[in-house]
Design a protein around this motif. Structure first.
Motif, PDB file in Angstrom:
ATOM      1  N   LYS A  73       1.327   0.856 -14.922  1.00 53.31           N
ATOM      2  CA  LYS A  73       1.935  -0.461 -14.869  1.00 53.31           C
ATOM      3  C   LYS A  73       3.424  -0.253 -14.575  1.00 53.31           C
ATOM      4  O   LYS A  73       4.042   0.666 -15.094  1.00 53.31           O
ATOM      5  N   TYR A  74       3.964  -1.086 -13.723  1.00 47.93           N
ATOM      6  CA  TYR A  74       5.359  -0.973 -13.321  1.00 47.93           C
ATOM      7  C   TYR A  74       6.276  -1.012 -14.537  1.00 47.93           C
ATOM      8  O   TYR A  74       6.163  -1.895 -15.385  1.00 47.93           O
ATOM      9  N   ASN A  75       7.174  -0.022 -14.609  1.00 44.59           N
ATOM     10  CA  ASN A  75       8.238   0.004 -15.610  1.00 44.59           C
ATOM     11  C   ASN A  75       7.715   0.052 -17.055  1.00 44.59           C
ATOM     12  O   ASN A  75       8.419  -0.340 -17.975  1.00 44.59           O
ATOM     13  N   MET A  76       6.478   0.514 -17.229  1.00 41.55           N
ATOM     14  CA  MET A  76       5.868   0.582 -18.564  1.00 41.55           C
ATOM     15  C   MET A  76       5.167   1.930 -18.738  1.00 41.55           C
ATOM     16  O   MET A  76       4.663   2.489 -17.761  1.00 41.55           O
ATOM     17  N   PRO A  77       5.057   2.426 -19.960  1.00 41.95           N
ATOM     18  CA  PRO A  77       4.362   3.694 -20.208  1.00 41.95           C
ATOM     19  C   PRO A  77       2.843   3.506 -20.367  1.00 41.95           C
ATOM     20  O   PRO A  77       2.233   4.052 -21.273  1.00 41.95           O
ATOM     21  N   VAL A  78       2.243   2.717 -19.483  1.00 41.04           N
ATOM     22  CA  VAL A  78       0.808   2.425 -19.545  1.00 41.04           C
ATOM     23  C   VAL A  78       0.162   2.970 -18.280  1.00 41.04           C
ATOM     24  O   VAL A  78       0.570   2.622 -17.170  1.00 41.04           O
ATOM     25  N   ARG A  79      -0.840   3.841 -18.462  1.00 44.60           N
ATOM     26  CA  ARG A  79      -1.542   4.449 -17.328  1.00 44.60           C
ATOM     27  C   ARG A  79      -3.030   4.154 -17.438  1.00 44.60           C
ATOM     28  O   ARG A  79      -3.576   4.113 -18.542  1.00 44.60           O
ATOM     29  N   TYR A  80      -3.655   3.982 -16.293  1.00 41.95           N
ATOM     30  CA  TYR A  80      -5.098   3.753 -16.248  1.00 41.95           C
ATOM     31  C   TYR A  80      -5.752   4.740 -15.282  1.00 41.95           C
ATOM     32  O   TYR A  80      -5.266   4.916 -14.159  1.00 41.95           O
ATOM     33  N   GLU A  81      -6.840   5.345 -15.714  1.00 47.26           N
ATOM     34  CA  GLU A  81      -7.687   6.074 -14.781  1.00 47.26           C
ATOM     35  C   GLU A  81      -8.379   5.016 -13.934  1.00 47.26           C
ATOM     36  O   GLU A  81      -8.689   3.918 -14.414  1.00 47.26           O
ATOM     37  N   SER A  82      -8.616   5.340 -12.662  1.00 44.27           N
ATOM     38  CA  SER A  82      -9.138   4.314 -11.753  1.00 44.27           C
ATOM     39  C   SER A  82     -10.196   4.867 -10.813  1.00 44.27           C
ATOM     40  O   SER A  82     -10.371   6.079 -10.682  1.00 44.27           O
ATOM     41  N   TRP A  83     -10.864   3.933 -10.171  1.00 39.08           N
ATOM     42  CA  TRP A  83     -11.782   4.212  -9.075  1.00 39.08           C
ATOM     43  C   TRP A  83     -11.188   3.618  -7.810  1.00 39.08           C
ATOM     44  O   TRP A  83     -10.653   2.509  -7.836  1.00 39.08           O
ATOM     45  N   PHE A  84     -11.302   4.341  -6.702  1.00 42.30           N
ATOM     46  CA  PHE A  84     -10.989   3.802  -5.392  1.00 42.30           C
ATOM     47  C   PHE A  84     -12.315   3.445  -4.730  1.00 42.30           C
ATOM     48  O   PHE A  84     -13.171   4.315  -4.536  1.00 42.30           O
ATOM     49  N   TYR A  85     -12.478   2.181  -4.417  1.00 37.93           N
ATOM     50  CA  TYR A  85     -13.702   1.676  -3.800  1.00 37.93           C
ATOM     51  C   TYR A  85     -13.469   1.402  -2.326  1.00 37.93           C
ATOM     52  O   TYR A  85     -12.361   1.105  -1.896  1.00 37.93           O
ATOM     53  N   ARG A  86     -14.566   1.469  -1.563  1.00 38.11           N
ATOM     54  CA  ARG A  86     -14.533   1.105  -0.143  1.00 38.11           C
ATOM     55  C   ARG A  86     -15.812   0.344   0.208  1.00 38.11           C
ATOM     56  O   ARG A  86     -16.895   0.680  -0.256  1.00 38.11           O
ATOM     57  N   LEU A  87     -15.627  -0.653   1.051  1.00 41.98           N
ATOM     58  CA  LEU A  87     -16.746  -1.387   1.656  1.00 41.98           C
ATOM     59  C   LEU A  87     -16.598  -1.246   3.153  1.00 41.98           C
ATOM     60  O   LEU A  87     -15.599  -1.698   3.733  1.00 41.98           O
ATOM     61  N   TRP A  88     -17.563  -0.586   3.786  1.00 42.24           N
ATOM     62  CA  TRP A  88     -17.543  -0.446   5.248  1.00 42.24           C
ATOM     63  C   TRP A  88     -18.059  -1.731   5.872  1.00 42.24           C
ATOM     64  O   TRP A  88     -19.081  -2.269   5.462  1.00 42.24           O
ATOM     65  N   LEU A  89     -17.358  -2.214   6.888  1.00 46.84           N
ATOM     66  CA  LEU A  89     -17.754  -3.423   7.607  1.00 46.84           C
ATOM     67  C   LEU A  89     -18.411  -3.094   8.935  1.00 46.84           C
ATOM     68  O   LEU A  89     -18.898  -3.986   9.615  1.00 46.84           O
ATOM     69  N   THR A  90     -18.406  -1.805   9.282  1.00 47.00           N
ATOM     70  CA  THR A  90     -19.027  -1.367  10.538  1.00 47.00           C
ATOM     71  C   THR A  90     -20.314  -0.621  10.198  1.00 47.00           C
ATOM     72  O   THR A  90     -20.431  -0.009   9.133  1.00 47.00           O
ATOM     73  N   GLU A  91     -21.256  -0.684  11.083  1.00 45.27           N
ATOM     74  CA  GLU A  91     -22.551  -0.013  10.840  1.00 45.27           C
ATOM     75  C   GLU A  91     -22.409   1.495  10.772  1.00 45.27           C
ATOM     76  O   GLU A  91     -23.127   2.152  10.050  1.00 45.27           O
ATOM     77  N   SER A  92     -21.457   2.039  11.533  1.00 40.22           N
ATOM     78  CA  SER A  92     -21.310   3.492  11.575  1.00 40.22           C
ATOM     79  C   SER A  92     -20.639   4.027  10.306  1.00 40.22           C
ATOM     80  O   SER A  92     -20.689   5.217  10.053  1.00 40.22           O
ATOM     81  N   GLY A  93     -20.007   3.156   9.523  1.00 36.92           N
ATOM     82  CA  GLY A  93     -19.337   3.606   8.317  1.00 36.92           C
ATOM     83  C   GLY A  93     -18.103   4.427   8.587  1.00 36.92           C
ATOM     84  O   GLY A  93     -17.715   5.300   7.833  1.00 36.92           O
ATOM     85  N   GLU A  94     -17.445   4.153   9.721  1.00 36.28           N
ATOM     86  CA  GLU A  94     -16.185   4.837  10.035  1.00 36.28           C
ATOM     87  C   GLU A  94     -15.287   3.963  10.845  1.00 36.28           C
ATOM     88  O   GLU A  94     -15.636   2.977  11.373  1.00 36.28           O
TER      89      GLU A  94
END
Length: 175
Positions: free
Chosen positions: A154-175
């Motif tokens: 969190k900006y300017n705070m001592p709070v951290r979160y572990e996270s996931w990066f997600y993706r949604l492909w909009l193309t059939e080839s997935g690239e």
């Protein structure tokens, strides 16, 4: 960057952020419960640099900030889009706590998907705190897949979160 024209769904529409939306946004983003998993600080940790960044949201060139409205004219939440050079668009979203549990987050992200498809985007990405079960479930429901783990503060705070990066492909080839 701006949407220009509102993006409409069954119950809501996304409109470009205006400075007149600032009070609504700040109340939501800086609220300890509503903004818990956002990178925005709580009210006590907002500094001059952050306030100056808020001053530029309406005319941000790097991305698009939007406010989600119920069709009855009531503000519902916010979202943002940031296009990348590779055709991917990073998104963020927040629903005001008085509207939680009604599927509005799903509709907001669905409208973001619709918009990015219309712009010829190849994929959407989103970073979500691992602890944020509702948001993780929402993205999975819409077909996003976790690609990697990360961490944010969190900006300017001592709070951290572990996270996931997600993706949604909009193309059939997935690239």
């Amino acid at each position: 960057m701006k949407l220009g024209k509102a993006v409409s769904g069954d119950r809501i529409e996304l409109r470009d952020y205006k400075d007149s939306d600032r009070e609504f946004c700040m109340e939501m983003w800086f609220h300890p419960e509503n903004g818990r998993y956002l990178s925005d600080p709580d009210q006590a940790h907002v500094d001059g640099k952050f306030r100056r960044a808020l001053d530029g949201l309406e005319d941000n060139k790097a991305g698009c900030y939007c406010v989600a409205w119920l069709k009855n004219g009531q503000r519902l939440g916010t979202c943002c889009l940031f296009p990348e050079e590779d055709g991917s668009w990073d998104i963020g979203y927040c629903v005001h706590r008085r509207h939680w549990g009604r599927g509005y987050g799903t509709e907001i992200v669905g409208l973001l998907i619709k918009y990015v498809r219309g712009q010829g985007g190849k994929s959407l990405t989103a970073e979500v705190a691992k602890e944020n079960a509702p948001s993780n479930a929402l993205l999975k429901k819409l077909g996003f897949q976790a690609e990697r783990e990360g961490e944010f503060s969190k900006y300017n705070m001592p709070v951290r979160y572990e996270s996931w990066f997600y993706r949604l492909w909009l193309t059939e080839s997935g690239e």
